[in-house]
Write a protein that holds these residues in place. Structure first.
Motif, short mmCIF file in Angstrom:
data_model
loop_
_atom_site.label_atom_id
_atom_site.label_comp_id
_atom_site.label_asym_id
_atom_site.label_seq_id
_atom_site.Cartn_x
_atom_site.Cartn_y
_atom_site.Cartn_z
N THR A 111 -70.77 -66.61 -66.65
CA THR A 111 -71.92 -65.71 -66.59
C THR A 111 -72.32 -65.49 -65.14
O THR A 111 -72.45 -66.45 -64.36
CB THR A 111 -73.12 -66.30 -67.37
OG1 THR A 111 -72.71 -66.47 -68.73
CG2 THR A 111 -74.33 -65.39 -67.30
N THR A 117 -77.26 -59.14 -65.99
CA THR A 117 -76.36 -60.24 -66.35
C THR A 117 -75.01 -59.67 -66.76
O THR A 117 -74.94 -58.71 -67.52
CB THR A 117 -76.96 -61.07 -67.51
OG1 THR A 117 -78.24 -61.54 -67.12
CG2 THR A 117 -76.08 -62.25 -67.83
N THR A 127 -75.36 -63.92 -63.04
CA THR A 127 -76.75 -63.44 -63.09
C THR A 127 -77.09 -62.82 -61.75
O THR A 127 -76.99 -63.48 -60.71
CB THR A 127 -77.72 -64.59 -63.40
OG1 THR A 127 -77.31 -65.21 -64.63
CG2 THR A 127 -79.15 -64.10 -63.51
N THR A 155 -75.06 -67.26 -59.66
CA THR A 155 -76.33 -66.55 -59.52
C THR A 155 -76.29 -65.83 -58.18
O THR A 155 -75.97 -66.43 -57.15
CB THR A 155 -77.53 -67.50 -59.56
OG1 THR A 155 -77.53 -68.17 -60.83
CG2 THR A 155 -78.84 -66.76 -59.40
#
Length: 185
Positions: free
Chosen positions: A78, A57, A80, A9
């Motif tokens: 992933t 994203t 973000t 993140t």
């Protein structure tokens, strides 16, 4: 072989983010941006260092190469990217009636360019390109909204107070004089 790597993140503007992957085998680890994610990030193919381009994203594919002992492995991570907070200020205006219209000034220091400021006379009604003004004595609350790509929308308000001029009081006494006096005022 099994790849271990955690999702990341970040916030738009971050420069110190990376993906750190390990494998239980002996394959060489490499990183690649998954197709469709190129507008959001770049990744160092051998380091996993991320270059943030846009809020949203994205996906990075981590690969461990095939070796004599281990089969090739891949894992998707992933990333973000959150919008960045803006730095915005607007001060209240407090003046005395001077016949001029007075509005507020919104100062945006981050981002330095690419932002839009809209104004309104009520919260949520940001339809004006310039600050509403107050000319006559009274107080008006002016609401504003600042928007920019990759930044969290900022809303606020400031007031314009136009004060009435104070009443002057003249003090003077009546004068009694005699014809010919030269020392009276």
């Amino acid at each position: 072989q099994t790849i271990t790597a955690a999702d990341v993140t970040a916030t738009y503007g971050d420069t110190d983010k990376s993906i750190s992957a390990t494998t239980n085998g002996n394959g060489i680890i490499s990183y690649a941006v998954k197709s469709g994610s190129e507008e959001y990030i770049d990744v160092g193919s051998s380091t996993g260092a991320l270059t943030i381009k846009k809020a949203g994203t994205a996906t990075v594919v981590v690969t461990a190469s095939e070796t004599a002992t281990y089969a090739r492995a891949a894992k998707e991570v992933t990333v973000t990217i959150n919008s960045k907070a803006m730095t915005v200020s607007a001060e209240d205006v407090n003046v005395t009636v001077d016949g001029q219209p007075h509005g507020i000034t919104v100062n945006v220091t981050d981002p330095t360019t690419g932002y839009t400021v809209k104004y309104g006379t009520e919260a949520g009604g940001y339809t004006l390109d310039a600050s509403p003004t107050q000319t006559e004595a009274g107080t008006k609350t002016i609401y504003y909204q600042v928007t920019a790509d990759n930044y969290t929308t900022y809303t606020g308000s400031a007031t314009v107070t136009v004060n009435a001029k104070q009443t002057q009081t003249i003090t003077a006494a009546d004068v009694t004089a005699t014809y010919g006096d030269t020392d009276k005022s």
